[in-house]
Design an enzyme around this catalytic site. Structure first.
Site, PDB file in Angstrom:
ATOM      1  CG  HIS A   1       2.077  -9.992   3.466  1.00 47.40           C
ATOM      2  ND1 HIS A   1       1.625  -8.765   3.888  1.00 47.40           N
ATOM      3  CD2 HIS A   1       3.143 -10.282   4.249  1.00 47.40           C
ATOM      4  CE1 HIS A   1       2.396  -8.315   4.864  1.00 47.40           C
ATOM      5  NE2 HIS A   1       3.323  -9.232   5.107  1.00 47.40           N
TER       6      HIS A   1
ATOM      7  CE  LYS B   1       0.411  -8.292   8.155  1.00 44.21           C
ATOM      8  NZ  LYS B   1       1.389  -9.247   8.656  1.00 44.21           N
TER       9      LYS B   1
ATOM     10  CB  SER C   1       6.519  -8.908   4.752  1.00 43.96           C
ATOM     11  OG  SER C   1       7.123  -9.968   5.395  1.00 43.96           O
TER      12      SER C   1
END
Ligand SMILES: *Cc1c(COP(=O)(O)O)cnc(C)c1O
Length: 378
Positions: A200, A232, A172
């Site tokens: 992610h 996300k 991250s």
């Protein structure tokens, strides 16, 4: 000195900005329009009309609250459908929805390992994974970032009953991708399980956006515990774990953060299903991200900035000092640009940075605007 005052003196005090419009590349903060480079809405789906419509339609039909935990009376047909689609998409036998990524990590690790076991984590893993390891009660070992030799040494020295290796896929704060193929081999050699947090990577990595398992072509035998989030790149909310039937049944019976919490609103599941259709169908979003990243890296290098060796949608400019990171971020904000300063303890001491994330909805002109604004601090 009291803890709060000390934080302030160390330029570590955190404050919140209030958004008053939808998520997007241009956001409104206190009535002011800002060009944002700090959202996790990587594919620009958080305010996509199809996703919004799916949410509205489901809320109209099924209401808002799920009313109960999954094991009581909160498990809805829309949850079931989304779980099946996520399992198919990731090439796993089954998937299980959790109300957030943090809860998925805490619950999964604690359900799988305990006192007679050991957890091995990359030092740069997300806070929720570190918390999960500590909370599980297993012996907790951290290895230096992507250092497989250290990991192998720790694994061979361990006499734990079960061994669980845990890593982020895309880290991250550094934006680099973990060497999952090598980690999977290492897990096999040492009779350990591998758990990967693809928060992610999911939606962005892989030809279809199915994430790290697609990117590396890893089956559920090689990567048995796959976790990813829907807040996300999917632009919605929630998370899931995918793997074998035995894994999912174990979690349903034993993951306390699954059992003892209210199920996601069914409309949130409907919105994620709409996102999934777009993620699969619209390759242009991933292509666009890749070209923006290339443009940014080229431009930032020309300005003489120190970048990390990472080519994903998470880019970091290392500026070292906490105050410098904060003052650049504030200077950019005054110019109408939103770029976050990341300071310890989120990153190691002396590694304060500007963290820049890209969205498929950014334009080339907007990336140029960022580079021009950064020129002042080069
Ligand atoms: C964001 C994130 C989480 C937490 O997910 P939430 O759904 O926001 O709770 C977990 N792991 C990683 C690597 C993340 O980036």
């Amino acid at each position: 000195m009291p803890a709060l005052e000390k934080r302030e003196c160390d330029a570590l005090y955190r404050t919140r900005k209030v958004l008053c419009g939808p998520q997007g590349t241009l956001v409104r903060i206190n009535g002011k329009s800002c060009l944002s480079f700090c959202s996790n809405d990587y594919l620009g789906l958080a305010n996509h009309p199809d996703v919004v419509a799916a949410f509205q339609q489901a809320a109209g039909q099924f209401g808002v609250g799920s009313g109960a935990a999954h094991l009581i009376s909160g498990h809805h047909d829309l949850h079931r459908a989304l779980e099946e689609e996520l399992a198919e998409f990731t090439g796993r036998p089954r998937a299980l929805l959790f109300s957030s990524g943090y809860m998925a990590n805490l619950g999964t690790v604690a359900a799988l390992v305990g006192r007679s076991d050991a957890v091995f984590e990359d030092r740069l893993n997300h806070a929720s994974l570190l918390d999960a390891g500590l909370h599980s009660g297993a012996r907790f070992k951290r290895y230096p970032h992507v250092d497989l030799n250290s990991l192998k040494k720790q694994l061979s020295e361990s006499s734990a009953q079960r061994k669980l290796i845990i890593t982020d896929s895309v880290f991250s704060m550094d934006g680099d991708i973990a060497p999952l193929q090598k980690l999977a081999e290492c897990a096999k050699q040492h009779n350990a399980w591998l758990m990967v947090d693809d928060a992610h990577g999911f939606g962005v990595l892989g030809n279809q956006g199915a994430g790290c398992s697609e990117h590396y072509g890893l089956s559920h035998y090689e990567l048995p515990i796959l976790m990813a989030t829907l807040g996300k790149a999917f632009g919605v909310y929630g998370a899931f774990v995918a793997g074998s039937d035995a894994l999912i049944e174990t979690l349903i019976q034993q993951a306390r953060t699954y059992i003892y919490t209210t199920a996601l609103p069914p409309a949130v599941a409907a919105a994620s299903r709409a996102s999934l259709r777009i993620v699969k169908a619209e390759q242009w979003r991933r292509d666009k991200l890749a070209s923006l990243i290339k443009q940014f890296r080229h431009g930032a290098r020309q300005l003489g900035f120190e970048l990390l060796d990472a080519t994903t949608h998470i880019q970091a400019i290392i500026v070292r000092g906490n105050e410098r990171a904060l003052s650049i971020s504030q200077g950019l904000f005054e110019q109408g640009l939103l770029v976050s300063a990341i300071r310890p303890p989120t990153v190691p001491e002396g590694k304060a940075r500007l963290r820049i994330t890209f969205s498929a909805l950014h334009t080339e002109a907007q990336v140029n605007q960022l580079l021009t604004a950064l020129e002042l601090y080069a």
